[in-house]
Design an enzyme around this catalytic site. Structure first.
Site, PDB file in Angstrom:
ATOM      1  N   LYS A   1       6.991  67.622  48.270  1.00 38.20           N
ATOM      2  CA  LYS A   1       7.595  68.772  48.964  1.00 38.20           C
ATOM      3  C   LYS A   1       6.466  69.670  49.435  1.00 38.20           C
ATOM      4  O   LYS A   1       5.371  69.661  48.868  1.00 38.20           O
ATOM      5  CB  LYS A   1       8.504  69.554  48.009  1.00 38.20           C
ATOM      6  CG  LYS A   1       9.553  70.377  48.710  1.00 38.20           C
ATOM      7  CD  LYS A   1      10.801  69.565  48.977  1.00 38.20           C
ATOM      8  CE  LYS A   1      11.872  70.359  49.683  1.00 38.20           C
ATOM      9  NZ  LYS A   1      13.154  69.618  49.675  1.00 38.20           N
TER      10      LYS A   1
HETATM   11  P1  NAD Z   1      18.636  76.342  56.421  1.00 44.96           P
HETATM   12  O1  NAD Z   1      17.416  77.124  56.587  1.00 44.96           O
HETATM   13  O2  NAD Z   1      19.182  75.585  57.581  1.00 44.96           O
HETATM   14  O3  NAD Z   1      19.815  77.275  55.851  1.00 44.96           O
HETATM   15  C1  NAD Z   1      19.681  78.076  54.717  1.00 44.96           C
HETATM   16  C2  NAD Z   1      20.854  79.023  54.636  1.00 44.96           C
HETATM   17  O4  NAD Z   1      20.772  79.789  53.424  1.00 44.96           O
HETATM   18  C3  NAD Z   1      20.906  80.027  55.778  1.00 44.96           C
HETATM   19  O5  NAD Z   1      22.248  80.254  56.154  1.00 44.96           O
HETATM   20  C4  NAD Z   1      20.307  81.278  55.126  1.00 44.96           C
HETATM   21  O6  NAD Z   1      20.693  82.485  55.757  1.00 44.96           O
HETATM   22  C5  NAD Z   1      20.893  81.164  53.740  1.00 44.96           C
HETATM   23  N1  NAD Z   1      20.196  81.997  52.765  1.00 44.96           N
HETATM   24  C6  NAD Z   1      18.862  82.202  52.640  1.00 44.96           C
HETATM   25  N2  NAD Z   1      18.598  83.063  51.654  1.00 44.96           N
HETATM   26  C7  NAD Z   1      19.799  83.403  51.132  1.00 44.96           C
HETATM   27  C8  NAD Z   1      20.204  84.266  50.086  1.00 44.96           C
HETATM   28  N3  NAD Z   1      19.294  84.939  49.356  1.00 44.96           N
HETATM   29  N4  NAD Z   1      21.522  84.370  49.820  1.00 44.96           N
HETATM   30  C9  NAD Z   1      22.435  83.697  50.537  1.00 44.96           C
HETATM   31  N5  NAD Z   1      22.111  82.882  51.542  1.00 44.96           N
HETATM   32  C10 NAD Z   1      20.816  82.727  51.836  1.00 44.96           C
HETATM   33  O7  NAD Z   1      18.352  75.353  55.185  1.00 44.96           O
HETATM   34  P2  NAD Z   1      19.097  73.999  54.820  1.00 44.96           P
HETATM   35  O8  NAD Z   1      18.314  72.866  55.368  1.00 44.96           O
HETATM   36  O9  NAD Z   1      20.550  74.123  55.124  1.00 44.96           O
HETATM   37  O10 NAD Z   1      18.869  73.955  53.230  1.00 44.96           O
HETATM   38  C11 NAD Z   1      19.740  74.631  52.320  1.00 44.96           C
HETATM   39  C12 NAD Z   1      19.563  74.028  50.933  1.00 44.96           C
HETATM   40  O11 NAD Z   1      19.829  72.630  50.967  1.00 44.96           O
HETATM   41  C13 NAD Z   1      18.141  74.139  50.349  1.00 44.96           C
HETATM   42  O12 NAD Z   1      18.222  74.263  48.947  1.00 44.96           O
HETATM   43  C14 NAD Z   1      17.519  72.797  50.702  1.00 44.96           C
HETATM   44  O13 NAD Z   1      16.434  72.462  49.856  1.00 44.96           O
HETATM   45  C15 NAD Z   1      18.710  71.897  50.468  1.00 44.96           C
HETATM   46  N6  NAD Z   1      18.630  70.596  51.143  1.00 44.96           N
HETATM   47  C16 NAD Z   1      18.448  70.489  52.479  1.00 44.96           C
HETATM   48  C17 NAD Z   1      18.420  69.235  53.074  1.00 44.96           C
HETATM   49  C18 NAD Z   1      18.303  69.053  54.566  1.00 44.96           C
HETATM   50  O14 NAD Z   1      18.450  67.907  55.015  1.00 44.96           O
HETATM   51  N7  NAD Z   1      18.105  70.088  55.369  1.00 44.96           N
HETATM   52  C19 NAD Z   1      18.531  68.093  52.285  1.00 44.96           C
HETATM   53  C20 NAD Z   1      18.727  68.223  50.924  1.00 44.96           C
HETATM   54  C21 NAD Z   1      18.780  69.492  50.356  1.00 44.96           C
END
Ligand code: NAD
Length: 435
Positions: free
Chosen positions: A121
């Site tokens: 990561k």
């Molecule tokens: P992203 O940046 O697209 O979205 C993140 C969201 O979380 C946004 O809506 C943001 O405003 C919100 N957020 C941020 N801080 C916050 C807070 N303090 N309180 C409430 N909401 C908050 O990111 P993503 O890719 O959707 O990732 C979200 C989660 O999923 C992360 O934990 C990431 O590691 C995990 N994840 C992502 C993927 C992927 O393919 N993108 C895969 C597996 C896991």
């Protein structure tokens, strides 16, 4: 350029220190699961630290001509089962311990699915929304250049995570490819996954994590004889994972009644249309102020009565107060590490089922693997093929986790980690620990 010191970008955020250290949470999970799975003490000790931790401080010119310093990380946790694999995060809370935890969870995610990838990561500590596209491009390219041969298509393969997307991956890919000789350029396309389709991405990758979450939910519903049509759900974080999971889950007849992001939370008991909300967020950058719902507090959000809760924001958002407040039947961890150790027994006592992150959000890495394979073979699979393969793998792994849990009398997180650790342990048993 002036001789004055270059300011550090985005100092540490005050809110982060209030949360437990995510690396300690990952460690505690490893310790518990190692006992359940009977992992050798040597393998447990190896997995308790990443193999490599890289910190890079680098300068980037801003649009106003000034230079700013950025801090970037790449942590390579394990490559016993294949090349390091894992996302790149752009966020002000990025820290070495956060990246170490996320890298470890990637190792377990790949091993759980029997994908030939290890775990890694990375990230840069800054808020992308405060920067122009031109600045984001320069930050991304400078970081990729500094990573140099610390990433590679058979060595360490980044992907999108919080604050990054297909465009960022394309800049990473292009920078890396331009560091190679002309004849090798195209063999290096798969140095990152989650690219745009034009640049060699896979159909179905952008929606894969959300789609995988919904496969878990439908399997859970079948197992529990629960009718999704007419049910309700809430989602924390409406970015890539949260928005796609909501739209795909809505197709089953389930209704989203509350959601929220970094700016605040919204509620509508009659339902919030995730498609319309996505359009609104694309324009405004947040769910805040959405006309189809009323604003509620974070505390009220966690107390909303619903059938399913999908945390899809950052880690460790479900602490003890949130666990006490939650009034749902199922939590599906879209985010990585959203649940604090102390919160888990409370959820179990309340009879809330929990599908753990390394299973629930693994659709992303599964389709990243398909993208990597397509690039390697110079193939393009159509959406149906990708979705069919993903569905089959998610269902198979979900079943394996529930069977392991029943056999070992443990919860689903420990079962998912147990399956992953068994595979890693076996690899070490066969290969031995060098020299
Ligand atoms: P992203 O940046 O697209 O979205 C993140 C969201 O979380 C946004 O809506 C943001 O405003 C919100 N957020 C941020 N801080 C916050 C807070 N303090 N309180 C409430 N909401 C908050 O990111 P993503 O890719 O959707 O990732 C979200 C989660 O999923 C992360 O934990 C990431 O590691 C995990 N994840 C992502 C993927 C992927 O393919 N993108 C895969 C597996 C896991």
């Amino acid at each position: 350029m002036s001789a004055a010191p270059i300011p550090i970008q985005d100092p540490p955020s005050a809110s982060h220190s209030a949360k437990p250290n995510p690396y300690l949470v990952a460690q505690e999970q490893l310790d518990r699961a190692s006992k359940i799975a009977g992992i050798s003490p040597e393998v447990r000790a190896i997995l308790s630290q990443p193999k490599n931790e890289l910190i890079i401080n680098f300068p980037v010119r801003m649009d106003n001509g000034e230079y700013r310093m950025f801090k970037g990380y790449r942590v390579q946790h394990s490559n016993i089962l294949g090349p390091y694999k894992g996302g790149i995060r752009y966020h002000e809370q990025v820290s070495l311990d956060e990246v170490k935890a996320l890298a470890a969870w990637m190792t377990y995610k790949g091993a759980l699915h029997d994908i030939p990838f290890g775990g890694g990561k990375g990230g840069i500590k800054f808020m992308p929304r405060n920067h122009s596209q031109a600045e984001l491009e320069r930050i991304t390219r400078r970081f990729t250049h500094a990573l140099g041969s610390n990433i590679g298509p058979e060595y360490d393969i980044p992907a999108p995570d919080v604050g990054t997307n297909g465009q960022i991956m394309v800049w990473m890919m292009d920078t890396y490819m331009n560091l190679q000789g002309a004849t090798d350029k195209n063999a290096n396309r798969r140095v990152v996954t989650g690219k745009t389709i034009t640049a060699g991405g896979s159909y179905g990758r952008e929606t894969a994590t959300g789609q995988g979450i919904v496969h878990c939910i439908t399997e859970w519903a079948r197992d529990r004889r629960f009718e999704l049509n007419g049910s309700t759900f809430t989602v924390q974080g409406f970015g890539n994972v949260g928005s796609h999971a909501s739209k795909i889950l809505a197709r089953t007849g389930a209704t989203m009644i509350a959601t929220g992001d970094y700016k605040g939370y919204i509620f509508n008991g009659d339902g919030i249309n995730p498609f319309k909300l996505s359009e609104y967020v694309a324009k405004t950058g947040s769910v805040h102020g959405y006309p189809g719902a009323k604003a509620i507090s974070r505390a009220d959000f966690f107390a909303v009565q619903a059938d399913i809760f999908i945390p899809a924001a950052l880690e460790l958002e479900i602490g003890v107060p949130e666990a006490k407040a939650l009034n749902v039947k199922l939590i599906v961890e879209g985010a990585n590490g959203p649940t604090e150790t102390a919160a888990e027994p409370i959820l179990h006592e309340k009879g809330i089922d929990l599908i753990p992150d390394i299973l629930a959000n693994s659709g992303g890495v599964v389709v990243s693997y398909y993208e990597w394979l397509q690039n390697k073979r110079s193939e393009r699979w159509d959406l149906e093929e990708v979705e069919e393969r993903l569905a089959k793998r998610m269902k198979r792994t979900f079943l394996a986790v529930t069977e392991y849990a029943a056999q070992k009398k443990c919860d689903w997180r420990m079962a998912a980690m147990g399956i992953a650790l068994d595979r890693i342990n076996k690899a070490y048993a066969e290969r031995g620990i060098f020299p």
